[in-house]
Design an enzyme around this catalytic site. Sequence first.
Site, mmCIF file in Angstrom:
data_model
loop_
_atom_site.group_PDB
_atom_site.id
_atom_site.type_symbol
_atom_site.label_atom_id
_atom_site.label_comp_id
_atom_site.label_asym_id
_atom_site.label_seq_id
_atom_site.Cartn_x
_atom_site.Cartn_y
_atom_site.Cartn_z
ATOM 1 C CE1 TYR A 265 -4.391 -0.948 0.445
ATOM 2 C CE2 TYR A 265 -3.406 -2.850 1.345
ATOM 3 C CZ TYR A 265 -4.462 -2.450 1.000
ATOM 4 O OH TYR A 265 -5.633 -3.303 0.628
ATOM 5 N NE ARG B 125 3.175 11.740 11.182
ATOM 6 C CZ ARG B 125 3.445 13.394 11.583
ATOM 7 N NH1 ARG B 125 3.223 14.236 10.643
ATOM 8 N NH2 ARG B 125 3.624 13.530 12.793
ATOM 9 C CB VAL B 126 -1.346 7.600 4.178
ATOM 10 C CG1 VAL B 126 -0.458 8.657 3.620
ATOM 11 C CG2 VAL B 126 -0.483 6.373 3.966
ATOM 12 C CB THR C 259 6.610 1.463 11.208
ATOM 13 O OG1 THR C 259 5.421 2.110 10.481
ATOM 14 C CG2 THR C 259 6.534 1.595 12.452
ATOM 15 C CB CYS D 185 -0.724 0.780 12.036
ATOM 16 S SG CYS D 185 -0.339 1.011 10.278
ATOM 17 C CG ASN E 29 0.088 4.145 14.568
ATOM 18 O OD1 ASN E 29 -0.871 4.900 14.113
ATOM 19 N ND2 ASN E 29 0.976 3.583 13.739
ATOM 20 N NE ARG F 183 -2.008 -5.800 5.812
ATOM 21 C CZ ARG F 183 -1.219 -4.953 5.286
ATOM 22 N NH1 ARG F 183 0.157 -5.189 5.444
ATOM 23 N NH2 ARG F 183 -1.675 -3.605 5.064
ATOM 24 C CG HIS G 190 -14.706 18.504 29.467
ATOM 25 N ND1 HIS G 190 -13.665 18.961 28.906
ATOM 26 C CD2 HIS G 190 -14.807 18.719 30.773
ATOM 27 C CE1 HIS G 190 -12.807 19.593 29.875
ATOM 28 N NE2 HIS G 190 -13.789 19.636 31.182
ATOM 29 C CG ASP H 242 7.127 -6.769 -3.905
ATOM 30 O OD1 ASP H 242 6.197 -5.673 -3.427
ATOM 31 O OD2 ASP H 242 7.134 -7.843 -3.629
ATOM 32 C CE LYS I 255 3.795 4.755 11.639
ATOM 33 N NZ LYS I 255 2.694 4.945 10.467
HETATM 34 N N1 SAJ Z 1 -10.336 1.691 16.293
HETATM 35 C C1 SAJ Z 1 -11.275 1.604 17.568
HETATM 36 N N2 SAJ Z 1 -11.692 2.699 18.055
HETATM 37 C C2 SAJ Z 1 -11.056 3.859 17.543
HETATM 38 C C3 SAJ Z 1 -10.521 4.115 16.295
HETATM 39 C C4 SAJ Z 1 -10.258 3.091 15.944
HETATM 40 O O1 SAJ Z 1 -11.351 0.204 18.031
HETATM 41 O O2 SAJ Z 1 -11.694 5.001 18.236
HETATM 42 C C5 SAJ Z 1 -10.001 0.509 15.656
HETATM 43 C C6 SAJ Z 1 -10.236 0.279 14.308
HETATM 44 O O3 SAJ Z 1 -11.372 -0.374 14.064
HETATM 45 C C7 SAJ Z 1 -9.091 -0.624 13.791
HETATM 46 C C8 SAJ Z 1 -7.889 -0.115 14.512
HETATM 47 O O4 SAJ Z 1 -8.584 0.542 15.579
HETATM 48 O O5 SAJ Z 1 -9.425 -1.972 14.201
HETATM 49 C C9 SAJ Z 1 -6.780 0.806 13.722
HETATM 50 O O6 SAJ Z 1 -7.622 1.585 13.106
HETATM 51 P P1 SAJ Z 1 -7.305 3.270 12.703
HETATM 52 O O7 SAJ Z 1 -8.031 3.766 11.626
HETATM 53 O O8 SAJ Z 1 -7.124 3.903 13.841
HETATM 54 O O9 SAJ Z 1 -5.651 3.205 12.103
HETATM 55 P P2 SAJ Z 1 -4.984 2.565 10.687
HETATM 56 O O10 SAJ Z 1 -4.064 1.297 11.534
HETATM 57 O O11 SAJ Z 1 -5.800 2.036 9.769
HETATM 58 O O12 SAJ Z 1 -4.081 3.527 10.577
HETATM 59 C C10 SAJ Z 1 -3.024 4.073 11.631
HETATM 60 C C11 SAJ Z 1 -3.383 5.872 11.560
HETATM 61 N N3 SAJ Z 1 -2.535 6.314 12.650
HETATM 62 C C12 SAJ Z 1 -3.304 7.056 13.474
HETATM 63 O O13 SAJ Z 1 -4.514 7.700 13.140
HETATM 64 C C13 SAJ Z 1 -2.511 7.542 14.620
HETATM 65 C C14 SAJ Z 1 -2.721 6.230 10.172
HETATM 66 O O14 SAJ Z 1 -2.525 7.677 10.382
HETATM 67 C C15 SAJ Z 1 -1.186 5.629 10.266
HETATM 68 O O15 SAJ Z 1 -0.616 5.989 8.936
HETATM 69 C C16 SAJ Z 1 -1.370 4.190 10.181
HETATM 70 O O16 SAJ Z 1 -1.994 3.723 11.436
HETATM 71 C C17 SAJ Z 1 -0.059 3.631 10.179
HETATM 72 O O17 SAJ Z 1 0.415 3.220 8.729
HETATM 73 O O18 SAJ Z 1 0.918 3.884 10.951
#
Ligand code: SAJ
Length: 423
Positions: free
Chosen positions: A10, A152-153, A119, A258, A208, A322, A242, A30, A204
């Site tokens: 990706y 950070r996408v 990462t 992540c 997360n 994943r 709040h 790749d 980074k």
């Molecule tokens: N989730 C919850 N509650 C929430 C938010 C998410 O249970 O309030 C769950 C989601 O359902 C999912 C998991 O957390 O199972 C992760 O989802 P996500 O949308 O938060 O994150 P990723 O893994 O798709 O992408 C994250 C992002 N990081 C942050 O928002 C800090 C993204 O910006 C990063 O680029 C990516 O990790 C990465 O590659 O590190």
Amino acid sequence: MKITTIGLGYIGFSTAVLFAKQGHEVVGVDVNKHIVERLSRGTVHLEEPGLQELYREVLAVGEFSVSQKPCTSDAFIIAVPTPNKDDTYKSCDLSYVVAAVKSVIPHLEKGNLLIIESTIAPRTMEDVVQPMIQAAGFTVGVDVYLAHCPERVLPGNIAYELVHNPRIIGGVTPACTEKVKRLYATVVQGALISATASEAELSKLMENTFRDVNIALANELVKIGGDLQIDALKVIEMANNHPRVNLHAPGPGVGGHCLAVDPYFVAAAVPNLSPLIQTARAINTSMPDYVVALTEKLMRDAPTKKIAVFGLTYKGNIDDTRESPAMEIVSLLEAQGYDVAKYDSHVAGGISTMEEACAGSSLILVLTDHAEFIDIAKGVTAKMALPRLLDTKNSVKTTAADVLYMDFGNVHLYTQTREIASI
Ligand code: SAJ
């Protein structure tokens, strides 16, 4: 500039295409020959909005080629996976990164840029990559410019976010930062933030980790609410009025490559100093068991053993399974002898319609917030043996009037959750 990107997942593939779009000559590398063959035929191997169109554009102007091996270039960008190791603290497995760096070294020339986007654990650039480059006879910051530039996408919005998000450029020396910044300035419109490589790595990881810890707090609140018979979802909604509170959304667990992976890299680097991070991981990884325990309570007197599972991916509207808690929940339920009908239109295999998954079932378990689950039409649930739905994502807005709707706020009304809360 001629750029070789190693790893066409990706991030690596999207990054390669965006550099090509800005006029760089890009070679995408790749080790997987199926990916290379598919891309050679002009077909993108990932579900990501806008990517196929962008790829078609760069192929048309001849800026992009694919290969299984690196070649001489001005810059190398490595975006390969860094899974967890199977050790006590699930530390960062750098074997793909190390293999990619080794594959580049024979092609390195003075003046080249070498960038790691994968990462990585804190201090990897200084303690692992820099020594490899120096052992090959180059002085980092003089002959070869080395930097960690974490992405950070958000999957689903990669093409936009790669260009518009602020980006940390972590050079091993200030000269490395400056050189690499100049390259990224050709594609990134967001701010480019200068940092050391180690600062970039930890930043980074902590982005997360912040999210994982906050989701753990919400998930713990769900268990507390269930035990105390209080609607946790309403508590979250009210608390978030709040101005300085932002409780996250609870769910069936935390998936993806992540949040469910990165916090361990920090914890493994400093196990004695990271109890909060480790506890948050433990809480989030306990959620599938919690959902299964609730499901067992709900299914105790059900007329059939069939459960319709809606959603298998780790989050909504993507095709990525994943580390998906939904997949874990399905395996646990199957192991308990339930007949699990899996419906996810983003994932191959499984049942092809929601109606079919529901026919004869005694519960719908919503495990992913795909947009198609917002309104569940009457026709979908008409043939259920017992019309009930447990929405673990708090995302379903309407169902037929005869369907009993449950979520993490009210499911305690239908189960005895005092024992479940101890999971
Ligand atoms: N989730 C919850 N509650 C929430 C938010 C998410 O249970 O309030 C769950 C989601 O359902 C999912 C998991 O957390 O199972 C992760 O989802 P996500 O949308 O938060 O994150 P990723 O893994 O798709 O992408 C994250 C992002 N990081 C942050 O928002 C800090 C993204 O910006 C990063 O680029 C990516 O990790 C990465 O590659 O590190």
